[in-house]
Design an enzyme around this catalytic site. Structure first.
Site, PDB file in Angstrom:
ATOM      1  N   ALA A 116       0.860  -1.186   0.000  1.00 15.10           N
ATOM      2  CA  ALA A 116       0.000   0.000   0.000  1.00 15.10           C
ATOM      3  C   ALA A 116       0.888   1.226   0.000  1.00 15.10           C
ATOM      4  CB  ALA A 116      -0.888   0.015   1.236  1.00 15.10           C
ATOM      5  N   LYS A 117       0.312   2.375  -0.208  1.00 10.26           N
ATOM      6  CA  LYS A 117       1.037   3.640  -0.051  1.00 10.26           C
ATOM      7  C   LYS A 117       0.027   4.741   0.129  1.00 10.26           C
ATOM      8  CE  LYS A 117       5.358   5.002  -0.043  1.00 10.26           C
ATOM      9  NZ  LYS A 117       6.524   4.207   0.358  1.00 10.26           N
TER      10      LYS A 117
END
Ligand code: NAD
Length: 427
Positions: A116-117
């Site tokens: 994720a980011k």
């Protein structure tokens, strides 16, 4: 006169989109693995993404509205995991690319996460701590249905730090009605942070650098190095390289670069940066153009700043023998090809800077068990995992006859694809 670069500005660079680069790397891995197009489509598309607006009441009473993103690329191997970036250059495509790279990194190091980011389009240098706290709390509140120790666990990245993670953890915990230490990593030690997390990415970078130099028959003592970026990753990387006997001959940040042929005094440079906020005007070195740092004749180059700094426009002039990617995505596919032809050894980001997520995993394990390890335990376990990853990537590269990035991405993509196939497609 040294050119002043805004964060993310890449001198001389043709327009590049990190998502195109990430997808091209995935396509190459799919090709090596012999998977079909549908797998590229599946793994090239984030599972979930959200864009939120973040209204901020400034200290003077004015209101400003920022845009934030959280992208969850993949969950096949576990909850999503990835940093939170505060930068004026944040775009949704950049966050998507960074989330995809996180999936490969977690799979490569065999930590039980997907990728994720997150990002907020803000230049944190222009806002007070109280304003940044309000931005962080509002952003956290907006994305809180999506995050949690079993869902998605943010960590620091460019422009954020342990203080940001403390605000994030507190906001999430207040909403849950109890303290949830495992919702984020990279927290202060007093709030369930792990010993060794602050320096873990850089320790991993140094570890991989030593192995890569060894691979090329270059002795550590007296080898020369240049480090781009003097933030959370670059600073400690420079320190660990110098401590191992390398001469760190040049270091840069977004304001410019300093160089000293006999090697910079890194502890003195760290003191200067703490006092002034930049490497500029350091008495122990000469002024160097930031872009020229990448082209110095050195044994080791560590890009530890932003994406796309090594590109088609400058990579032909790179004279380093070994490149170890502290940053995510510093090398475009076009630059990769130039470096391959020039026989430069490139240790790719998903391997080289994975020390951070490994110790983030340790922090999450410790927080979930409420049992903390000594720094010796953390460092020994980190070293074991980095060694194992280095050995498996180099062995795979030799087997396939491909550069380290292609081997690392193929190994990681295969693990994610296997997990996906074993779970099956719902419904
Ligand atoms: P940071 O904000 O602490 O530091 C960034 C540094 O880069 C600063 O010194 C800044 O001045 C410099 N910089 C920015 N633009 C530049 C440019 N154009 N030229 C030269 N220097 C420039 O961020 P960080 O956490 O050190 O992250 C750096 C890179 O490492 C990013 O790509 C990040 O995604 C990656 N990374 C970070 C971690 C981590 O644990 N922090 C882990 C893995 C990867």
């Amino acid at each position: 006169m040294t050119a002043v670069l805004e964060p993310g500005t890449v001198a001389d660079a043709p327009a590049s989109n990190p998502l195109d680069d990430a997808r091209a790397q995935l396509a190459a891995a799919i090709d090596v693995l012999g998977y079909d197009q549908s797998m590229h489509q599946l793994l090239g598309t984030p599972r979930r993404e959200v864009t939120v607006s973040i209204p901020l009441r400034r200290d003077n009473g004015d209101i400003e509205v920022f845009t934030g993103h959280r992208v969850q690329h993949n969950f096949s191997r576990g909850p999503a995991k990835g940093g939170l970036r505060y930068s004026p250059d944040v775009t949704l495509d950049e966050v998507r690319a960074l989330a995809m790279w996180m999936t490969w990194k977690c799979a490569l190091l065999d930590v039980p996460y997907g990728g994720a980011k997150g990002g907020v389009r803000i230049d944190p240098r222009h806002y007070s701590p109280a304003e940044l706290e309000r931005v962080t709390r509002r952003y956290t509140s907006e994305i809180s249905p999506l995050i949690g120790p079993e869902r998605d666990i943010p960590a620091p990245d460019i422009g954020t730090d342990e203080r940001t993670m403390a605000w994030l953890m507190d906001t999430y915990s207040v909403q849950q009605g109890h303290t949830v230490l495992g919702v984020t990593t990279g927290k202060p030690l007093s709030l369930g942070g792990s010993l060794g997390r602050a320096t873990a990415t850089s320790r991993g970078v140094a570890h991989v650098a030593f192995a890569a130099l060894g691979d090329r028959g270059i002795a550590l003592h007296g080898a020369t190095a240049a480090v781009q970026g003097f933030g959370k990753v670059g600073r400690y990387a420079a320190r660990f390289l110098a401590e191992a006997g390398l001469e760190v001959v040049a270091v840069s940040d977004q304001y410019g670069a300093v160089a000293a042929e006999a090697g910079l005094d890194i502890p003195a440079l760290e003191q200067h940066v703490d006092a002034t906020g930049s490497v500029l005007d350091f008495a122990g070195g000469d002024v160097l153009d930031g872009a020229a740092l990448l082209e110095l004749e050195v044994d080791l180059l560590v890009p530890a700043a932003v994406e796309g700094v090594l590109h088609g426009g400058n990579t032909g002039r790179v004279r380093a023998k070994v490149i170890v990617e502290g940053a995510n995505g510093p090398t475009t596919p076009e630059a990769d090809e130039v470096l391959r032809q020039a026989d430069v050894l490139v240790a790719p980001d998903i391997l080289a800077n994975a020390g951070g997520v490994v110790v983030s995993y340790f922090e999450w394990v410790q927080a979930n068990q409420a049992f903390w390890w000594s720094s010796d335990e953390v460092e020994a376990r980190l070293a074991t995992r980095m060694d194992l990853a280095w050995q498996s990537v180099t062995a795979h590269a030799r087997r396939l006859g491909v550069p380290l990035r292609a081997a690392a991405t193929a190994l990681a993509v295969e693990r994610v694809a296997q997990a996906h196939q074993q779970r099956g497609l719902y419904p």
